[in-house]
Design a protein around this motif. Sequence first.
Motif, short mmCIF file in Angstrom:
data_model
loop_
_atom_site.label_atom_id
_atom_site.label_comp_id
_atom_site.label_asym_id
_atom_site.label_seq_id
_atom_site.Cartn_x
_atom_site.Cartn_y
_atom_site.Cartn_z
N PHE A 120 0.84 -1.21 0.00
CA PHE A 120 0.00 0.00 0.00
C PHE A 120 0.87 1.25 0.00
O PHE A 120 0.57 2.24 -0.69
CB PHE A 120 -0.93 0.02 1.22
N ARG A 123 2.22 1.93 -3.37
CA ARG A 123 1.21 2.44 -4.30
C ARG A 123 0.83 3.88 -4.00
O ARG A 123 0.56 4.68 -4.89
CB ARG A 123 -0.03 1.55 -4.26
N ILE A 214 -0.36 4.73 7.17
CA ILE A 214 -0.54 3.28 7.03
C ILE A 214 0.24 2.66 8.19
O ILE A 214 1.44 2.90 8.33
CB ILE A 214 0.03 2.77 5.69
#
Length: 252
Positions: A120, A123, A214
């Motif tokens: 993640f 990205r 995150i």
Amino acid sequence: MNVIKVGVLGARGRMGAEVCRAVEGADDMELVAAVDQGDALDALTAAQVVVDFTHPGVVMDNLRWCVEHGLHAVVGTSGFDPERLAAVRGWQADRPTGSPAGNVLIGPNFGIGAVLMMDFARRAAPFFESVEIVELHHPQKADAPSGTAYRTAELVAAARADAGTPPPPDATTSEIAGARGADVAGVRVHAVRLSGLIAHQEVLLGGHGETFTIRHDSMNRESFMPGVLLAVRRVGDLPDRLTVGIESLLGL
Ligand SMILES: NC(=O)C1=CN([C@@H]2O[C@H](COP(=O)(O)OP(=O)(O)OC[C@H]3O[C@@H](n4cnc5c(N)ncnc54)[C@H](OP(=O)(O)O)[C@@H]3O)[C@@H](O)[C@H]2O)C=CC1
Ligand SMILES: O=C(O)C1=N[C@H](C(=O)O)C[C@H](O)C1
């Protein structure tokens, strides 16, 4: 059923002991050697796959021995930079024609959530002006920054370079050494060592009036076992002699 014969290096350590338990609990695996500091490596020749959770200072000697004995290796030990990976490729290339050749899978983190966190982060990284990494671990950890943070920084940096994202803004001109963390591939990485923690990481992204965080937490060392067992099952069939990360095994 094909039973995979597994040897563990670092078997008396925090992770090695957990791997021994996981292998013994898996129907399709047999623990044939549990080797630690001071033990002869010869016991590992009974194995098809060797799992290494030792120390960044010794893992290269262990891995070279595995490659030279044609054994598949699943490596969790941290400390792999581009020079070390090149050395492993060199040993593999030096294997005489016709000798058994083992595959090597180096997993900076075998936690499934941690692998997703890295993916993640990779990205998201091109979409934000700023990105920094904070890793937090137990104080017994030998190295800093963690292998996971190092790998995350490499992935984030590569994604930003591919997208043409400029370096994060930073007007710091005066600092106490270390205050801005380590520079890994142009990404700032901060390492916290705190009693009570196991293994945790936050990737902080920011820009255009918003932030995106995150975070992954390993609450115990069992959290790494599904990834380790998956790697043991698959390392022999991987298309490349050297693989970094279990992302491809998860279809990422
Ligand atoms: N990829 C992943 O998902 C994870 C990776 N790790 C990494 O795994 C590594 C080990 O971590 P951890 O288990 O906490 O560390 P520990 O110190 O608890 O365990 C390491 C073990 O390896 C032994 N050892 C040292 N040298 C050798 C050698 N030459 N041959 C065989 N055994 C040896 C140590 O013995 P002694 O104590 O006597 O030195 C110890 O028993 C670290 O690099 C850590 O970052 C950790 C968690 C997850
Ligand atoms: O030493 C640890 O504990 C861990 N080491 C690995 C790393 O350096 O990234 C993986 C995980 O963070 C736990």
